[in-house]
Write a protein that holds these residues in place. Structure first.
Motif, PDB file in Angstrom:
ATOM      1  N   ARG A 129     -25.353 -26.186 -20.359  1.00 36.16           N
ATOM      2  CA  ARG A 129     -25.976 -25.130 -19.546  1.00 36.16           C
ATOM      3  C   ARG A 129     -27.182 -25.663 -18.780  1.00 36.16           C
ATOM      4  O   ARG A 129     -27.365 -25.349 -17.597  1.00 36.16           O
ATOM      5  N   ALA A 130     -28.015 -26.439 -19.466  1.00 37.80           N
ATOM      6  CA  ALA A 130     -29.182 -27.018 -18.791  1.00 37.80           C
ATOM      7  C   ALA A 130     -28.745 -27.937 -17.669  1.00 37.80           C
ATOM      8  O   ALA A 130     -29.352 -27.962 -16.582  1.00 37.80           O
ATOM      9  N   PHE A 131     -27.672 -28.703 -17.898  1.00 35.46           N
ATOM     10  CA  PHE A 131     -27.161 -29.601 -16.860  1.00 35.46           C
ATOM     11  C   PHE A 131     -26.763 -28.820 -15.611  1.00 35.46           C
ATOM     12  O   PHE A 131     -27.118 -29.190 -14.485  1.00 35.46           O
ATOM     13  N   PHE A 132     -26.019 -27.721 -15.786  1.00 40.96           N
ATOM     14  CA  PHE A 132     -25.590 -26.938 -14.643  1.00 40.96           C
ATOM     15  C   PHE A 132     -26.769 -26.252 -13.962  1.00 40.96           C
ATOM     16  O   PHE A 132     -26.808 -26.147 -12.729  1.00 40.96           O
ATOM     17  N   GLY A 133     -27.735 -25.780 -14.739  1.00 38.63           N
ATOM     18  CA  GLY A 133     -28.894 -25.120 -14.144  1.00 38.63           C
ATOM     19  C   GLY A 133     -29.709 -26.063 -13.280  1.00 38.63           C
ATOM     20  O   GLY A 133     -30.045 -25.747 -12.117  1.00 38.63           O
ATOM     21  N   VAL A 134     -30.037 -27.238 -13.823  1.00 41.26           N
ATOM     22  CA  VAL A 134     -30.796 -28.232 -13.045  1.00 41.26           C
ATOM     23  C   VAL A 134     -29.978 -28.711 -11.861  1.00 41.26           C
ATOM     24  O   VAL A 134     -30.495 -28.893 -10.752  1.00 41.26           O
TER      25      VAL A 134
END
Length: 583
Positions: free
Chosen positions: A8-13
């Motif tokens: 999720r953090a990967f997609f958000g950033v």
């Protein structure tokens, strides 16, 4: 995103970086077109200095954003791989040997190691382009429609050609990629089989034939890999051709309108520079799909393992909370005071085969209980049920039912209920390292005194604790390895207070004198209050037992066993070799 919260953090950033990149793309096209038009109109260099400076800034920022996208991809791949590996390694013990016996162990190992490593390409090449497609392409289309609706309409109509080619090629590629992944699993399994059985093959002079087998499987994997690469190059060519033709249509339209004066040079140049940017991310998605296919295939297998283990939550942290640890400690203390294990109406089924049917028994603490019966009666399956390695019907209760005043806990409902059991299976399962490290396996702070006591109880006190074993415990005889495995179960019982000790055929490789010493140690453990259950065919264990529980093969299995036994007896009476009659 469902199985690994780190994604999720990967997609958000990635989405934030993609949005910044599209701003740089539009700014770059606008600055270049304005500088070129101003230069053609005769503007001096000093007048263009400000625009040139901004152009340099935009180029540097875009380069920095591309670098940050790569950093985010590399970090995302590393974190997600670690999280998935950790969850799989936690899931496999919950599934147990029964589940693993139905799978190719080499294929499972390949999935957890090199299979998940393929996520590097998936995260570094495929997913960033997918994010850019979702963010950049729509924004560029809106800008094109705002400045030149005809060019925007041309791009909008030709853009679906790329997904169309991707789908058509992807159908063929998916089949080839699945075949390649299966071939890799077969190659790993074939090589593992040869390595594990090499000594047997050497004895029977069949090792040379395995060379041809490995060569054939390797050639099949090579052919499958080359087929995937061929499709990858052809798909890249098809996508490039479709995108180039679409941009060419835009360029021809702009050129004709520039000639007849219906379009300004600055707008035409700006639109012409933006048009390829609308196709680039989507084109890269199709080109990188093949490079990421290994990671997709591996994660599908990983998700299958996690689903089989019942990991329904969304990438949650399954480490115990303070309250959960306190509950476990309370139940573990209660379990050490348990006086019996009650097995009630337990049945185990494998697909359409019944392994154990309506079995009931009580194993009391302070007594040696021996589980006996013919091969195929389900003794090892019952042990697997006690350990929670197989699903079963019925109930297994750990506790004290005397007078109804005691407390009884369903064994499989206890958090980490295997904490209540010390177990040694038919295979020793020793690892490279010292005997002491094998005996104290799993103990963060091993006790030398308890190691010595466990070895003494297992009739292995003569073995040097510092003796170093090779891979798979090489360096010991079969009987010595068996006793070290029993000592490991005793160490677990002594160090963790496990109330239940289960030994599966602990003396099958021992001589009578050593077996008698082992039985004395097992009886000593039982007399200290442990609930000791031993699966054994040996008469010595049945003689020494306080309780002998006999199991009978379920209907449908007992008949073949009886037939085999009758054939063996007939062969022995006739003096013929058993292998010739029974097989």
């Amino acid at each position: 995103m469902h199985y690994a919260a780190a994604a999720r953090a990967f997609f958000g950033v990635g989405a934030v970086l993609a949005l910044a990149q599209v701003v740089c793309v539009v700014a770059f096209a606008w600055l270049v077109s304005s500088i070129v038009v101003s230069a053609i109109e005769g503007a001096p260099l000093t007048a263009l200095a400000g625009s040139l400076a901004w152009l340099v800034v935009v180029v540097l920022v875009r380069s920095a954003l591309a670098w940050l996208m790569e950093v985010n991809a590399a970090r995302g791949a590393t974190v997600v791989k670690s999280q998935l590996r950790r969850e799989v390694l936690q899931a496999l013990p919950r599934l147990g040997p029964s589940w693993l016996s139905t799978r190719n162990r080499a294929a499972v190992s390949t999935v957890v190691t090199s299979g998940l490593d393929a996520l590097d390409t998936y995260f570094s090449k495929y997913l960033p382009q997918l994010i850019l497609t979702v963010v950049v392409t729509p924004v560029v289309l809106v800008v094109l429609f705002f400045w030149d609706w005809e060019s925007g309409l041309t791009v909008l109509l030709t853009l679906p050609l790329i997904p169309l080619f991707m789908v058509l090629i992807g159908w063929a590629t998916q089949k080839a990629q699945t075949e390649q992944w299966q071939q890799l699993g077969r190659l790993s399994g074939a090589f593992l089989d040869v390595v594990e059985g090499l000594s047997t093959l050497k004895v029977f002079g069949r090792e040379k034939r395995q060379t041809a087998r490995i060569r054939a499987v390797t050639d099949e994997y090579r052919s499958a890999t080359m087929k995937v690469l061929r499709m990858s190059f052809l798909s890249g060519f098809a996508l490039e051709l479709a995108a180039s033709l679409a941009v060419a249509l835009v360029a021809v339209s702009i050129g004709l309108r520039l000639v007849n004066g219906s379009l300004a040079l600055g707008v035409g140049l700006f639109v012409l520079m933006l048009a390829p940017e609308a196709f680039l991310p989507l084109r890269q998605v199709g080109a990188q799909f093949h490079a990421a296919a290994d990671g997709v295939a591996a994660t599908d297998d990983v998700f299958e393992i996690l689903d089989a283990a019942g990991r329904g939550a969304v990438g949650a942290d399954y480490s115990a909370t303070r309250a959960t640890r306190a509950t476990r400690a309370t139940r573990a203390t209660r379990a050490t005071r348990a006086t019996r294990v009650s097995v009630s109406d337990v049945s185990v089924r494998y697909a359409d085969r019944v392994a154990v049917e309506h079995f009931s028994a009580t194993f009391a603490g302070g007594a040696l209980s021996v589980l006996a019966g013919p091969s195929g009666a389900g003794k090892s399956t019952l042990v697997a049920a006690l350990l929670g390695f197989v699903e079963f019907d019925g109930s297994v209760q750990l506790g004290d039912r005397r007078g109804g005043g005691g407390e009884s806990t369903p064994l499989r409902s206890m958090p980490l209920h295997r904490e209540a059991i010390a177990w040694a299976g038919q295979r020793p399962g020793l690892l490279a390292g010292s005997i002491a490290s094998n005996v104290s396996l799993g103990d963060v702070s091993p006790s030398a005194a308890l190691v010595a006591e466990a070895l003494r109880l297992a009739a292995a006190g003569d073995l040097a604790k510092d003796f170093v074993l090779g891979v798979n415990g090489t360096g010991l005889s079969g009987g010595q390895a068996q006793r070290v495995a029993v000592a490991r179960a005793f160490y677990r019982h002594l160090s963790r207070g496990c109330p239940v000790v289960v030994l599966d055929e602990p003396s099958s490789a021992l001589d009578r004198a050593t077996e008698a010493a082992l039985i004395a140690g097992v009886r000593e453990v039982a007399e200290r209050g442990a609930i000791v259950v031993v699966v054994s065919h040996r008469p010595a264990f049945r003689t020494a037992a306080d309780q002998v529980v006999r199991m009978v093969a379920p209907v449908g299995i007992a008949e073949p066993i009886a037939a085999a036994a009758a054939a063996a007896a007939a062969a022995a009476t006739a003096g013929a070799p058993l292998s010739a009659k029974v097989g």
